[in-house]
Scaffold this motif. Structure first.
Motif: not given
Length: 259
Positions: A76-103
Motif C-alpha cells: 500500500i505504501v509503495g502504491i501510494m508513493k509510486c516508489n519502484r524500489r518499495i514495489l520491487m521489494a514488495y513483489l520479491i518478498l510477496m513471491f517468496i511468501v506466495y511459494c510458502f503458502e502454496v506448499a
C-alpha cells in the motif's frame, strides 16, 4: 502519470486488493493458530501414525498469513508513493511468501487422504497402555496415545476406532495384559455416571447396549481433522488466487512508473 485519472483508479483498486490480502492473512493466521492449539487433543495420534504434516502446514500458514498482512502494508505504501524500489521489494518478498503458502495449502489438501481408520486402529492396538518399551521416545509416544484414547473414549462417549469389537477382533498390547473375561475392552468404553464411574461394570463387560458405548471414535478423529485440513488448504488457495491478480496488477503499475 500523476495526473492520469485512470492510473489513480488503478492504484485505488490495488490498494483495496492489498487491504483484502492483509485481512485475509490475519484470518489465515488466526485459523492456523486455532488448529495448532489442538483443541481436540489429537496430535499424539497423528504423531504416532507419522501423519502430523497437517500441523506443519498450519505452522507455515501462521507464518505466511502474518507475512501477507505485513507485506500488504508495504504494498500500500509503495502504491501510494509510486516508489519502484518499495514495489520491487514488495513483489520479491510477496513471491517468496506466495511459494510458502502454496506448499502449505498443498500439504493440507493432500493430507486428508491419510485420515483412514486402519492407521488409527493399528497405532491404537500397538500402543494403548503399552509400558516398558525400552526406548524413551517410544514410551512417550505410547503414553500420548493412551492418554488421547482415554480422553476420546470418555469425552466423546465412543469405543475403539470402529467400535468395541476392535478390542476383540484384533491382537493388541491391551489384550496381552488383560484377560478377556475381566477386560474385554477398556473401562473408558463404558457408559459413565455423572461421577465418572461405569454405570454398571458387569453389564458393560457383557456389551449390553446402554451400558457400553457401541459407536467407534473414528468420526471424532477424522471429522475435526478433515475440517481443519479443508480450512487450511482451501482458504489458503483462495488467498493465493486473489494475491496472484494483485501481484499481476502491481507488476503492471511498476512498469508504468517513470524513473
Amino acid at each position: 502519470m500523476k495526473g492520469n485519472t485512470g492510473v489513480r483508479c488503478f492504484q485505488v483498486l490495488l490498494i483495496l486488493g492489498n487491504v483484502i490480502i492483509g485481512l485475509a492473512g490475519l484470518a489465515l493466521t488466526a485459523e492456523c493458530i486455532y488448529f495448532v492449539s489442538d483443541q481436540h487433543r489429537l496430535y499424539p495420534i497423528l504423531e504416532a501414525t507419522s501423519n502430523d504434516d497437517i500441523f506443519a502446514a498450519a505452522w507455515i500458514g501462521i507464518f505466511t498469513g502474518f507475512c501477507f498482512f505485513l507485506l500488504s502494508l508495504l504494498g500500500i505504501v509503495g502504491i501510494m508513493k509510486c516508489n519502484r524500489r518499495i514495489l520491487m521489494a514488495y513483489l520479491i518478498l510477496m513471491f517468496i511468501v506466495y511459494c510458502f503458502e502454496v506448499a502449505s495449502a498443498i500439504v493440507a489438501a493432500t493430507q486428508r487422504d491419510f485420515f483412514v481408520p486402519n492407521l488409527f486402529l493399528r497405532q491404537m492396538l500397538e500402543n494403548y497402555q503399552k509400558t516398558d518399551t525400552g526406548n524413551n521416545d517410544e514410551q512417550i509416544k505410547a503414553n500420548g496415545v493412551t492418554t488421547t484414547w482415554n480422553y476420546l473414549m470418555l469425552m466423546k462417549q465412543c469405543c475403539g476406532v470402529n467400535g468395541p469389537q476392535d478390542w476383540q477382533d484384533y491382537s493388541s498390547y491391551f489384550r496381552t495384559v488383560n484377560s478377556d473375561a475381566a477386560y474385554p475392552w477398556p473401562q473408558q468404553c463404558c457408559v459413565m455416571t455423572p461421577n465418572g464411574v461405569p454405570r454398571d461394570l458387569a453389564l458393560c463387560r457383557l456389551g449390553v447396549s446402554g451400558y457400553l458405548n457401541l459407536n467407534g471414535c473414528y468420526d471424532q478423529i477424522a471429522g475435526p481433522l478433515e475440517r481443519h485440513a479443508w480450512g487450511v488448504a482451501w482458504f489458503g488457495f483462495a488467498i493465493l488466487c486473489w494475491t496472484f491478480w494483485v501481484l499481476l496488477g502491481t507488476m503492471v503499475l511498476w512498469v508504468r512508473i517513470e524513473y
